[in-house]
Design a protein around this motif. Structure first.
Motif, PDB file in Angstrom:
ATOM      1  N   ALA A   1       0.786  -1.160  -0.064  1.00 10.46           N
ATOM      2  CA  ALA A   1       0.039   0.023   0.140  1.00 10.46           C
ATOM      3  C   ALA A   1       1.061   1.281  -0.023  1.00 10.46           C
ATOM      4  CB  ALA A   1      -0.888  -0.008   1.336  1.00 10.46           C
ATOM      5  N   TYR A   2       1.944   1.222   0.902  1.00 12.54           N
ATOM      6  CA  TYR A   2       2.893   2.371   0.930  1.00 12.54           C
ATOM      7  C   TYR A   2       3.719   2.454  -0.240  1.00 12.54           C
ATOM      8  CZ  TYR A   2       6.644   5.458   2.345  1.00 12.54           C
ATOM      9  OH  TYR A   2       7.372   6.571   2.597  1.00 12.54           O
ATOM     10  N   ASN A   3       4.345   1.450  -0.887  1.00 12.42           N
ATOM     11  CA  ASN A   3       5.023   1.364  -2.098  1.00 12.42           C
ATOM     12  C   ASN A   3       4.482   1.802  -3.286  1.00 12.42           C
ATOM     13  OD1 ASN A   3       7.354   0.663  -0.447  1.00 12.42           O
ATOM     14  ND2 ASN A   3       7.203  -1.423  -0.588  1.00 12.42           N
ATOM     15  N   ASN A   4       3.048   1.623  -3.434  1.00  6.94           N
ATOM     16  CA  ASN A   4       2.289   2.042  -4.542  1.00  6.94           C
ATOM     17  C   ASN A   4       2.175   3.492  -4.575  1.00  6.94           C
ATOM     18  OD1 ASN A   4       2.368  -0.541  -5.565  1.00  6.94           O
ATOM     19  ND2 ASN A   4       0.150  -0.988  -4.738  1.00  6.94           N
ATOM     20  N   ILE A   5       2.316   4.488  -3.448  1.00  6.73           N
ATOM     21  CA  ILE A   5       2.088   5.630  -3.454  1.00  6.73           C
ATOM     22  C   ILE A   5       3.194   6.201  -4.402  1.00  6.73           C
ATOM     23  CG2 ILE A   5       2.245   7.776  -2.107  1.00  6.73           C
ATOM     24  CD1 ILE A   5       1.339   6.114   0.302  1.00  6.73           C
ATOM     25  N   PRO A   6       2.857   7.212  -5.486  1.00  7.72           N
ATOM     26  CA  PRO A   6       4.141   7.652  -6.239  1.00  7.72           C
ATOM     27  C   PRO A   6       4.855   8.611  -5.645  1.00  7.72           C
ATOM     28  CG  PRO A   6       1.546   8.262  -7.130  1.00  7.72           C
ATOM     29  CD  PRO A   6       1.566   7.581  -5.797  1.00  7.72           C
TER      30      PRO A   6
END
Length: 242
Positions: A180-185
């Motif tokens: 969820a975090y790593n998918n944040i641009p």
């Protein structure tokens, strides 16, 4: 008559001067003013370590032993602090809290393996080790145990931590959070080594509690739960007052 008078006064003379002698050497009536023997010092110090270790392991290995203790609770990995804040802002606070509780549960499980390793280190102490620790500072024994057992404890803890991680499905909790975090641009992806992180913090927490138990025995007569502890550390207290 003079002889009889002399023997009549002799007990009082001995009592009065006996108290003076005890005062001069730092003793008190009812307290042995003589230094503990080698056997007493050895027995007393090892007893102190056994008491401290038993208490520390019990406290850390019980349910909530890490999580409910603010001194040793394992936090969300510090290198992922920004990730934690972001996830909480995204409404994933409950999942973050469950992950943290589960990490601490793994450390509590690993702590159960510590006692035999500590006991083996105590058995290998030389008399020089014993005296240096006895006369050392408030955590001298803990420092000795850290020097002599850390590698063995790490070897013993690592597989237990790994097993606990698998058992409580910690990775299953971590992966969705990380995804969820790593998918944040534009964020820097995070992926800390959870086994190493938990093992390091579990060892730190265990030694923190051992140090507290040791300091209590040195400082507080009420923590000296047997006669040999009272004798050895009570005499040391008395000596330091001189």
């Amino acid at each position: 008559m003079k002889i009889k008078k002399f023997f009549f006064l002799l007990p009082a003379f001995l009592i009065l001067n006996g108290c003076d002698v005890l005062t001069q050497v730092g003793g008190l009536p009812g307290i042995n003013p003589l230094p503990p023997s080698e056997a007493e010092v050895t027995s007393g110090l090892k007893s102190a370590l056994e008491v401290g270790i038993t208490n520390a392991v019990k406290l850390t290995s019980e349910n909530g032993g890490f999580f409910n203790n603010s001194l040793i609770r394992i936090p969300f990995p510090p290198e992922a602090a920004r990730m934690e804040r972001t996830l909480r802002d995204m409404g994933l606070g409950a999942q973050v809290d469950q992950f943290v509780r589960t990490m601490n549960a793994a450390a509590e499980e690993a702590s159960k393996k510590a006692t035999p390793i500590f006991v083996n280190a105590i058995r290998q102490m030389t008399f020089t080790d014993v005296v240096n620790i006895w006369r050392g500072d408030s955590t001298a024994a803990t420092q000795y145990l850290q020097r002599t057992t850390s590698d063995q404890l790490r070897q013993a803890f690592t597989p237990v931590i790994k097993e606990a991680i698998d058992k409580v499905e910690l990775t299953a909790l971590w992966n969705p959070l990380a995804k969820a975090y790593n998918n944040i641009p534009f964020v820097t992806p995070v992926n800390p080594n959870l086994e190493n992180f938990i093992t390091d913090r579990a060892l730190e927490g265990l030694f923190t509690m051992v140090a507290r138990e040791e300091a209590a025995i040195r400082r507080d007569p009420a923590a000296r739960v047997n006669d040999i502890l009272k004798r050895v550390f009570g005499w040391l207290d008395n000596e330091k007052k001189q």
